[in-house]
Design a protein around this motif. Sequence first.
Motif, PDB file in Angstrom:
ATOM      1  N   ILE A 159       3.979   3.954   3.372  1.00 20.24           N
ATOM      2  CA  ILE A 159       4.271   2.702   2.666  1.00 20.24           C
ATOM      3  C   ILE A 159       3.964   1.588   3.651  1.00 20.24           C
ATOM      4  CG2 ILE A 159       6.065   1.262   1.621  1.00 20.24           C
ATOM      5  CD1 ILE A 159       7.473   3.893   0.825  1.00 20.24           C
ATOM      6  N   ALA A 160       3.093   0.683   3.268  1.00 22.11           N
ATOM      7  CA  ALA A 160       2.654  -0.364   4.194  1.00 22.11           C
ATOM      8  C   ALA A 160       2.644  -1.719   3.488  1.00 22.11           C
ATOM      9  CB  ALA A 160       1.269  -0.045   4.747  1.00 22.11           C
ATOM     10  N   LEU A 161       2.980  -2.755   4.258  1.00 22.28           N
ATOM     11  CA  LEU A 161       3.020  -4.129   3.747  1.00 22.28           C
ATOM     12  C   LEU A 161       2.083  -5.001   4.573  1.00 22.28           C
ATOM     13  CD1 LEU A 161       6.907  -4.545   3.431  1.00 22.28           C
ATOM     14  CD2 LEU A 161       5.338  -3.510   1.777  1.00 22.28           C
ATOM     15  N   HIS A 162       1.419  -5.956   3.900  1.00 23.41           N
ATOM     16  CA  HIS A 162       0.484  -6.852   4.592  1.00 23.41           C
ATOM     17  C   HIS A 162       0.489  -8.202   3.883  1.00 23.41           C
ATOM     18  CE1 HIS A 162      -3.540  -8.512   5.686  1.00 23.41           C
ATOM     19  NE2 HIS A 162      -3.227  -7.999   6.852  1.00 23.41           N
ATOM     20  N   PRO A 163       0.408  -9.305   4.614  1.00 18.84           N
ATOM     21  CA  PRO A 163       0.427 -10.617   3.967  1.00 18.84           C
ATOM     22  C   PRO A 163      -0.735 -10.790   2.995  1.00 18.84           C
ATOM     23  CG  PRO A 163       0.746 -10.820   6.339  1.00 18.84           C
ATOM     24  CD  PRO A 163       0.341  -9.411   6.075  1.00 18.84           C
ATOM     25  N   ALA A 164      -0.502 -11.524   1.923  1.00 18.14           N
ATOM     26  CA  ALA A 164      -1.557 -11.863   0.970  1.00 18.14           C
ATOM     27  C   ALA A 164      -2.488 -12.900   1.594  1.00 18.14           C
ATOM     28  CB  ALA A 164      -0.933 -12.392  -0.316  1.00 18.14           C
ATOM     29  N   PRO A 165      -3.670 -13.098   1.024  1.00 17.55           N
ATOM     30  CA  PRO A 165      -4.580 -14.136   1.536  1.00 17.55           C
ATOM     31  C   PRO A 165      -3.932 -15.511   1.525  1.00 17.55           C
ATOM     32  CG  PRO A 165      -5.724 -12.685   0.003  1.00 17.55           C
ATOM     33  CD  PRO A 165      -4.260 -12.316  -0.068  1.00 17.55           C
ATOM     34  N   ALA A 166      -4.455 -16.394   2.350  1.00 15.97           N
ATOM     35  CA  ALA A 166      -3.843 -17.705   2.578  1.00 15.97           C
ATOM     36  C   ALA A 166      -3.670 -18.513   1.301  1.00 15.97           C
ATOM     37  CB  ALA A 166      -4.679 -18.491   3.590  1.00 15.97           C
ATOM     38  N   TYR A 189       0.851  -1.183   0.000  1.00 18.66           N
ATOM     39  CA  TYR A 189       0.000   0.000   0.000  1.00 18.66           C
ATOM     40  C   TYR A 189       0.894   1.243   0.000  1.00 18.66           C
ATOM     41  CZ  TYR A 189      -3.742  -3.201   1.388  1.00 18.66           C
ATOM     42  OH  TYR A 189      -4.644  -4.242   1.428  1.00 18.66           O
ATOM     43  N   ILE A 190       0.566   2.204  -0.855  1.00 20.73           N
ATOM     44  CA  ILE A 190       1.274   3.476  -0.896  1.00 20.73           C
ATOM     45  C   ILE A 190       0.252   4.587  -0.743  1.00 20.73           C
ATOM     46  CG2 ILE A 190       2.707   5.031  -2.288  1.00 20.73           C
ATOM     47  CD1 ILE A 190       3.942   2.594  -3.601  1.00 20.73           C
ATOM     48  N   ALA A 191       0.468   5.454   0.240  1.00 20.36           N
ATOM     49  CA  ALA A 191      -0.477   6.534   0.555  1.00 20.36           C
ATOM     50  C   ALA A 191      -1.873   5.957   0.795  1.00 20.36           C
ATOM     51  CB  ALA A 191      -0.486   7.582  -0.554  1.00 20.36           C
ATOM     52  N   ASP A 192      -1.924   4.850   1.528  1.00 20.64           N
ATOM     53  CA  ASP A 192      -3.177   4.184   1.912  1.00 20.64           C
ATOM     54  C   ASP A 192      -3.962   3.655   0.722  1.00 20.64           C
ATOM     55  OD1 ASP A 192      -2.787   4.689   4.675  1.00 20.64           O
ATOM     56  OD2 ASP A 192      -3.495   6.745   4.388  1.00 20.64           O
ATOM     57  N   GLN A 193      -3.301   3.453  -0.404  1.00 21.34           N
ATOM     58  CA  GLN A 193      -3.951   2.918  -1.594  1.00 21.34           C
ATOM     59  C   GLN A 193      -3.182   1.694  -2.071  1.00 21.34           C
ATOM     60  OE1 GLN A 193      -5.302   6.638  -4.107  1.00 21.34           O
ATOM     61  NE2 GLN A 193      -3.357   7.100  -3.098  1.00 21.34           N
ATOM     62  N   ILE A 194      -3.902   0.723  -2.571  1.00 20.57           N
ATOM     63  CA  ILE A 194      -3.253  -0.525  -2.987  1.00 20.57           C
ATOM     64  C   ILE A 194      -2.362  -0.282  -4.199  1.00 20.57           C
ATOM     65  CG2 ILE A 194      -5.231  -1.213  -4.424  1.00 20.57           C
ATOM     66  CD1 ILE A 194      -3.038  -3.591  -2.299  1.00 20.57           C
ATOM     67  N   ALA A 195      -1.108  -0.700  -4.094  1.00 18.78           N
ATOM     68  CA  ALA A 195      -0.152  -0.592  -5.199  1.00 18.78           C
ATOM     69  C   ALA A 195       0.130  -1.955  -5.811  1.00 18.78           C
ATOM     70  CB  ALA A 195       1.144   0.052  -4.712  1.00 18.78           C
ATOM     71  N   GLU A 196       0.182  -3.004  -4.971  1.00 17.91           N
ATOM     72  CA  GLU A 196       0.397  -4.383  -5.434  1.00 17.91           C
ATOM     73  C   GLU A 196      -0.481  -5.308  -4.608  1.00 17.91           C
ATOM     74  OE1 GLU A 196       2.115  -5.663  -7.858  1.00 17.91           O
ATOM     75  OE2 GLU A 196       3.581  -4.120  -8.437  1.00 17.91           O
ATOM     76  N   LYS A 197      -1.267  -6.132  -5.291  1.00 11.35           N
ATOM     77  CA  LYS A 197      -2.069  -7.124  -4.589  1.00 11.35           C
ATOM     78  C   LYS A 197      -1.310  -8.432  -4.403  1.00 11.35           C
ATOM     79  CE  LYS A 197      -6.586  -5.371  -6.079  1.00 11.35           C
ATOM     80  NZ  LYS A 197      -7.855  -5.688  -6.796  1.00 11.35           N
ATOM     81  N   ARG A 198      -0.333  -8.677  -5.285  1.00 13.20           N
ATOM     82  CA  ARG A 198       0.407  -9.945  -5.228  1.00 13.20           C
ATOM     83  C   ARG A 198       1.895  -9.679  -5.422  1.00 13.20           C
ATOM     84  NH1 ARG A 198      -2.940 -14.622  -8.385  1.00 13.20           N
ATOM     85  NH2 ARG A 198      -1.375 -15.844  -7.284  1.00 13.20           N
ATOM     86  N   ALA A 199       2.510  -9.017  -4.459  1.00 14.01           N
ATOM     87  CA  ALA A 199       3.959  -8.783  -4.522  1.00 14.01           C
ATOM     88  C   ALA A 199       4.678 -10.095  -4.228  1.00 14.01           C
ATOM     89  CB  ALA A 199       4.366  -7.713  -3.513  1.00 14.01           C
ATOM     90  N   MET A 243      -2.800 -17.608  -1.541  1.00 12.93           N
ATOM     91  CA  MET A 243      -1.747 -17.104  -2.414  1.00 12.93           C
ATOM     92  C   MET A 243      -0.341 -17.429  -1.937  1.00 12.93           C
ATOM     93  SD  MET A 243      -2.768 -13.237  -3.526  1.00 12.93           S
ATOM     94  CE  MET A 243      -4.312 -12.810  -4.305  1.00 12.93           C
ATOM     95  N   THR A 244      -0.150 -17.650  -0.623  1.00 13.47           N
ATOM     96  CA  THR A 244       1.197 -17.621  -0.060  1.00 13.47           C
ATOM     97  C   THR A 244       1.466 -18.767   0.902  1.00 13.47           C
ATOM     98  OG1 THR A 244       2.766 -16.210   1.157  1.00 13.47           O
ATOM     99  CG2 THR A 244       0.447 -16.065   1.800  1.00 13.47           C
ATOM    100  N   ASN A 245       2.716 -19.174   0.998  1.00 10.44           N
ATOM    101  CA  ASN A 245       3.132 -20.157   2.003  1.00 10.44           C
ATOM    102  C   ASN A 245       3.325 -19.524   3.370  1.00 10.44           C
ATOM    103  OD1 ASN A 245       4.809 -21.335  -0.702  1.00 10.44           O
ATOM    104  ND2 ASN A 245       3.618 -22.809   0.463  1.00 10.44           N
ATOM    105  N   TYR A 246       3.722 -18.251   3.392  1.00  8.62           N
ATOM    106  CA  TYR A 246       4.056 -17.598   4.653  1.00  8.62           C
ATOM    107  C   TYR A 246       3.325 -16.267   4.767  1.00  8.62           C
ATOM    108  CZ  TYR A 246       7.845 -20.964   4.352  1.00  8.62           C
ATOM    109  OH  TYR A 246       8.560 -22.133   4.223  1.00  8.62           O
ATOM    110  N   PHE A 247       2.709 -16.029   5.919  1.00  7.66           N
ATOM    111  CA  PHE A 247       2.026 -14.766   6.183  1.00  7.66           C
ATOM    112  C   PHE A 247       3.064 -13.743   6.618  1.00  7.66           C
ATOM    113  CE2 PHE A 247      -1.373 -17.930   6.990  1.00  7.66           C
ATOM    114  CZ  PHE A 247      -2.259 -17.520   6.019  1.00  7.66           C
TER     115      PHE A 247
END
Length: 472
Positions: A410-417, A365-375, A419-423
Motif C-alpha cells: 500500500i503506497a501513497l504519493h502526492p497528486a500533481p501540483a 497504489y495497492i499491489a503496485d497498481q493505481i487504486a485512486e488518482k485523486r484521493a 490538483m492539491t494545495n499540499y504535496f
Amino acid sequence: MEKFHDKYLLLNYIPTVLFTSLYIIIFFHHLSVPVVSGDWTHFYKPTETIFLYCGSSDNVTSPDGPRTWTGDINSEYFPLHQSQNKASINATSSQQPRDVFEKIPYMKARLSRSQFTYTFNLTPGQKFIRLYFYDSSYQNMDRSKAFFSVKADSFTLLGNFSTSLAAEASRQDTILKEFCVNVVENQNLNLTFTPSQDYKGSYAFINGIEIVSMPLDLYYTTATGATEFPYVGQAAGASYSLSNSKALEIVYRVNVGGAHISAGHDTGMYRSWSTDDDYLTEAIPSALPVNISLKPNFRFIHNYSAPEPLYQTARTMGRNAKQNQNYRLTWQFPVDSKFTYLVRLHFCEFQGEIKEHGNRVFEIYIADQIAEKRADVIGWSGGNGVPVYRDYAVMMESKANQNQQNRLSIALHPAPAWMTNYFDAILNGIEIFKVDSSGSLAGPNPEPQTTTPTTGRQFGDCVYVYALYSDY
C-alpha cells in the motif's frame, strides 16, 4: 495556487527543546494506549458473545475487556455423545507463553489424534470466529506434529496448518486466527478440527474459541449501503462485490501511526489493532500528527467502524514538499498468493489547515497498481474531523520463481501540483481480509523469517506533532 505556505513550514521550526518534549510525550503514547475507565466506548453491542476456554472446566475472567471464558468440559458446545469427541483429551501446557501478558485462554487445550467438533446454536447473521493457539508441549506430545485442518461448516478455514511453523515464522508462540462467516437461519455452526493425513502421528488442538456477532453493514455491506467497490488491477471501471456467502480471514488490522489498541478497547467487537512499524518499508521522512483532543464526528460512517483513537493519530509523508514528490510512503504485508483481498483504508483529516476539498489530494497504489488518482479525504467525508473509509479489492497472483507467499503493498504519493494545495498524503488505519476461493481460505504454512524485520527498509526522521501544533 499556494504551495506549503508558512503555517505548514512552521513544523520545521519548532524549537528543539520543545520538540524533544513533544517527541517523548507522543513516543510513550505510541507505545501503549492507557487504560482509563470511562474513556472507551463500546458503540456496538453484539447479540452473541462466546468465549470458550478449551480443555478447561473453569470459568475464568480475563482483564482485557473484561471477558469471561467458559470451560468446554461438560459444555453445550462440545457434545460428548459424539464418539469422535470422546476420543479427545484435556491438557495443560507445560509452560507459560512468553509473548503475551494475559495467559487466558492459552494454558489449557483440547487435543486429539482424531477428528473432533464444536457445535454452536447461533442467531442468523455474520460472525467473527477467533481461534487461539499456543505452540507448546501438551501431554508429552511433539508439538512439531500438530498438523491439522479447521472447517466452519462447508468453509475450510485452515488446511494442513502447523502451529509450530507459524510460531517460528512470526517469532511468537501464541497465534490468533480470525475469520468472518455468515450463519444462516435454522443452521448450527460446526467447527471441526481434523488431524492431517499427510503427516504421520499428526494431531489437532485448540486453546480458545471466540465467537462474536458483527453488524450486518460492517464489511459485507458498507456504511453507505454500497455493495461494490473498485477492483484494482482489472479493466478500467471494474468493481468487486462481496456477498455474505463468502468467508473472510482477517490477516491484518493496523492503527497507522498510532499505538496498539487491544481487543477490550475496540468498539465492542473485540478486534485488536497493531502498530504499523513492522510493515512500513519506505518513509523518507514521515510524520506522526496526533490530535488526542479530537472527538471524531461519525456522520459519514458508523461509530463502531473503528476505535476513536485510530482517527486521532495518522502517518503523513512529512514536511519536505520536494522530497515527498520523489518517493511513495509505503507499507508491505506478506500474504498468500492466488487469493482476492479486501483492503479497507481508514482516513480522518484532523489537522486544522486541511479543511476544504482540494487541500490535500494524493494517489493510492495497492499491489503496485493505481487504486485512486485523486484521493481527497475532505472530498469523501465532507469535513475536518469526519472519519471515512474506502474499500478496494485486489487479486494477488503468484509471480515467476516465487513460492506461494507474496507481498501486498500500500503506497501513497502526492497528486500533481494542479490538483492539491499540499504535496502530502495521510492514512489512519488499514484492514486487509483474504476472501475465500471456492470455499477455502487455507494457504501454505509460512516460511521462517531469515532476516530482521527492518532489513531493506528506508526510514528518515520521524516527526511527531502534538495536538497543539495540529495546524499546518
